[in-house]
Motif scaffolding. Structure first.
Motif, PDB file in Angstrom:
ATOM      1  N   CYS A   1     -21.127  71.150  71.400  1.00  0.00           N
ATOM      2  CA  CYS A   1     -19.926  70.536  71.822  1.00  0.00           C
ATOM      3  C   CYS A   1     -18.753  71.136  71.295  1.00  0.00           C
ATOM      4  N   ARG A   2     -17.551  71.001  71.773  1.00  0.00           N
ATOM      5  CA  ARG A   2     -16.405  71.598  71.241  1.00  0.00           C
ATOM      6  C   ARG A   2     -16.026  70.598  70.160  1.00  0.00           C
ATOM      7  N   VAL A   3     -15.296  71.258  69.239  1.00  0.00           N
ATOM      8  CA  VAL A   3     -14.827  70.403  68.190  1.00  0.00           C
ATOM      9  C   VAL A   3     -13.524  70.702  67.863  1.00  0.00           C
ATOM     10  N   ASP A   4     -12.594  69.628  68.492  1.00  0.00           N
ATOM     11  CA  ASP A   4     -11.051  69.611  68.544  1.00  0.00           C
ATOM     12  C   ASP A   4     -10.619  68.475  67.655  1.00  0.00           C
ATOM     13  N   PHE A   5      -9.560  68.963  66.927  1.00  0.00           N
ATOM     14  CA  PHE A   5      -8.774  68.082  65.732  1.00  0.00           C
ATOM     15  C   PHE A   5      -7.367  68.248  65.981  1.00  0.00           C
TER      16      PHE A   5
ATOM     17  N   THR B   1     -17.110  76.966  68.896  1.00  0.00           N
ATOM     18  CA  THR B   1     -17.602  75.636  69.860  1.00  0.00           C
ATOM     19  C   THR B   1     -16.935  75.773  71.133  1.00  0.00           C
ATOM     20  N   ASP B   2     -16.108  76.886  71.203  1.00  0.00           N
ATOM     21  CA  ASP B   2     -15.472  76.962  72.817  1.00  0.00           C
ATOM     22  C   ASP B   2     -16.312  78.198  73.655  1.00  0.00           C
ATOM     23  N   HIS B   3     -17.727  78.442  72.918  1.00  0.00           N
ATOM     24  CA  HIS B   3     -18.400  79.357  73.703  1.00  0.00           C
ATOM     25  C   HIS B   3     -19.571  78.986  74.191  1.00  0.00           C
ATOM     26  N   TRP B   4     -20.543  79.558  75.028  1.00  0.00           N
ATOM     27  CA  TRP B   4     -21.891  79.049  75.447  1.00  0.00           C
ATOM     28  C   TRP B   4     -22.798  79.867  74.947  1.00  0.00           C
ATOM     29  N   PRO B   5     -23.799  79.494  74.442  1.00  0.00           N
ATOM     30  CA  PRO B   5     -23.924  78.156  73.766  1.00  0.00           C
ATOM     31  C   PRO B   5     -23.115  77.965  72.724  1.00  0.00           C
ATOM     32  N   PRO B   6     -22.560  76.724  72.293  1.00  0.00           N
ATOM     33  CA  PRO B   6     -21.513  76.414  71.281  1.00  0.00           C
ATOM     34  C   PRO B   6     -22.408  76.697  69.864  1.00  0.00           C
TER      35      PRO B   6
ATOM     36  N   LEU C   1     -30.890  76.749  63.326  1.00  0.00           N
ATOM     37  CA  LEU C   1     -31.183  75.314  63.859  1.00  0.00           C
ATOM     38  C   LEU C   1     -32.602  74.763  63.621  1.00  0.00           C
ATOM     39  N   GLY C   2     -32.759  73.612  63.405  1.00  0.00           N
ATOM     40  CA  GLY C   2     -34.131  73.164  63.457  1.00  0.00           C
ATOM     41  C   GLY C   2     -34.921  73.401  62.096  1.00  0.00           C
ATOM     42  N   GLU C   3     -34.245  74.452  61.313  1.00  0.00           N
ATOM     43  CA  GLU C   3     -35.068  74.798  60.138  1.00  0.00           C
ATOM     44  C   GLU C   3     -34.197  74.535  58.857  1.00  0.00           C
ATOM     45  N   LYS C   4     -33.189  75.196  58.512  1.00  0.00           N
ATOM     46  CA  LYS C   4     -32.462  75.012  57.260  1.00  0.00           C
ATOM     47  C   LYS C   4     -31.065  75.555  57.952  1.00  0.00           C
ATOM     48  N   VAL C   5     -30.065  74.572  57.785  1.00  0.00           N
ATOM     49  CA  VAL C   5     -28.724  74.751  57.870  1.00  0.00           C
ATOM     50  C   VAL C   5     -27.697  73.976  56.845  1.00  0.00           C
ATOM     51  N   ALA C   6     -26.617  74.684  56.785  1.00  0.00           N
ATOM     52  CA  ALA C   6     -25.665  74.277  55.848  1.00  0.00           C
ATOM     53  C   ALA C   6     -24.126  74.251  56.865  1.00  0.00           C
ATOM     54  N   CYS C   7     -23.422  73.618  56.273  1.00  0.00           N
ATOM     55  CA  CYS C   7     -21.867  73.587  56.829  1.00  0.00           C
ATOM     56  C   CYS C   7     -20.868  74.507  55.701  1.00  0.00           C
ATOM     57  N   GLY C   8     -20.584  75.854  55.865  1.00  0.00           N
ATOM     58  CA  GLY C   8     -19.971  76.530  55.057  1.00  0.00           C
ATOM     59  C   GLY C   8     -18.623  75.958  54.387  1.00  0.00           C
ATOM     60  N   ILE C   9     -18.058  74.945  55.328  1.00  0.00           N
ATOM     61  CA  ILE C   9     -16.739  74.328  54.693  1.00  0.00           C
ATOM     62  C   ILE C   9     -17.072  72.855  54.719  1.00  0.00           C
ATOM     63  N   TYR C  10     -18.162  72.421  54.310  1.00  0.00           N
ATOM     64  CA  TYR C  10     -18.504  70.956  54.314  1.00  0.00           C
ATOM     65  C   TYR C  10     -17.499  70.297  53.523  1.00  0.00           C
ATOM     66  N   GLU C  11     -16.785  70.482  52.533  1.00  0.00           N
ATOM     67  CA  GLU C  11     -15.960  69.601  51.827  1.00  0.00           C
ATOM     68  C   GLU C  11     -14.750  69.634  52.365  1.00  0.00           C
ATOM     69  N   TRP C  12     -14.510  70.784  53.434  1.00  0.00           N
ATOM     70  CA  TRP C  12     -13.054  70.863  54.078  1.00  0.00           C
ATOM     71  C   TRP C  12     -13.156  70.799  55.768  1.00  0.00           C
ATOM     72  N   ARG C  13     -14.341  70.125  55.968  1.00  0.00           N
ATOM     73  CA  ARG C  13     -14.564  70.057  57.552  1.00  0.00           C
ATOM     74  C   ARG C  13     -13.552  69.108  58.178  1.00  0.00           C
ATOM     75  N   PRO C  14     -13.352  69.332  59.559  1.00  0.00           N
ATOM     76  CA  PRO C  14     -12.507  68.532  60.160  1.00  0.00           C
ATOM     77  C   PRO C  14     -12.728  66.897  60.475  1.00  0.00           C
ATOM     78  N   SER C  15     -12.105  66.092  60.719  1.00  0.00           N
ATOM     79  CA  SER C  15     -12.252  64.739  61.198  1.00  0.00           C
ATOM     80  C   SER C  15     -13.542  64.358  61.997  1.00  0.00           C
ATOM     81  N   PRO C  16     -13.514  64.925  63.174  1.00  0.00           N
ATOM     82  CA  PRO C  16     -14.697  64.879  64.291  1.00  0.00           C
ATOM     83  C   PRO C  16     -15.967  65.102  63.603  1.00  0.00           C
ATOM     84  N   CYS C  17     -16.278  65.966  62.378  1.00  0.00           N
ATOM     85  CA  CYS C  17     -17.484  66.353  61.790  1.00  0.00           C
ATOM     86  C   CYS C  17     -17.625  65.325  60.589  1.00  0.00           C
ATOM     87  N   ARG C  18     -16.556  64.855  60.136  1.00  0.00           N
ATOM     88  CA  ARG C  18     -16.796  63.710  59.206  1.00  0.00           C
ATOM     89  C   ARG C  18     -17.010  62.656  59.783  1.00  0.00           C
TER      90      ARG C  18
END
Length: 103
Positions: free
Chosen positions: A14-18, A48-53, A62-79
């Motif tokens: 989905c889109r991640v707006d903040f 997140t505004d493209h298809w597929p997002p 996806l489904g194997e091994k992933v990480a957020c490159g900005i985990y400590e700085w991610r926006p509120s919807p992600c938190r």
């Protein structure tokens, strides 16, 4: 190991707006270079505004091994997104992953 580090569905469904006040250039922590402007008050995670997002900050497969490159700085919807929540199960279903087992 958290199911999140082998999933990534929430970052690709989905889109991640903040609020643009969360951007580093406005005193927040989210790197502005990974976002696009929606309007003067709202930013969106790039990708997140493209298809597929797929969030530009998501690394790995996806489904194997992933990480957020900005985990400590991610926006509120992600938190606020919770592992095992209804949204989590919907995201996993949308990308073809089974629901998490009940804890």
């Amino acid at each position: 190991m958290s199911a999140c580090t082998s999933c990534g569905a929430c970052c690709s469904w989905c889109r991640v707006d903040f609020s643009s006040y969360e951007l580093d250039e406005n005193g927040g922590h989210v790197p502005a270079g990974l976002t696009v402007e929606v309007n003067g008050n709202t930013a969106r995670m790039r990708g997140t505004d493209h298809w597929p997002p797929r969030c530009a900050a998501l690394t790995g497969k996806l489904g194997e091994k992933v990480a957020c490159g900005i985990y400590e700085w991610r926006p509120s919807p992600c938190r606020e997104f919770e592992e095992g929540s209804e949204g989590c199960h919907r995201a996993r279903a949308k990308v073809g992953l089974p629901p998490l087992p009940a804890s």
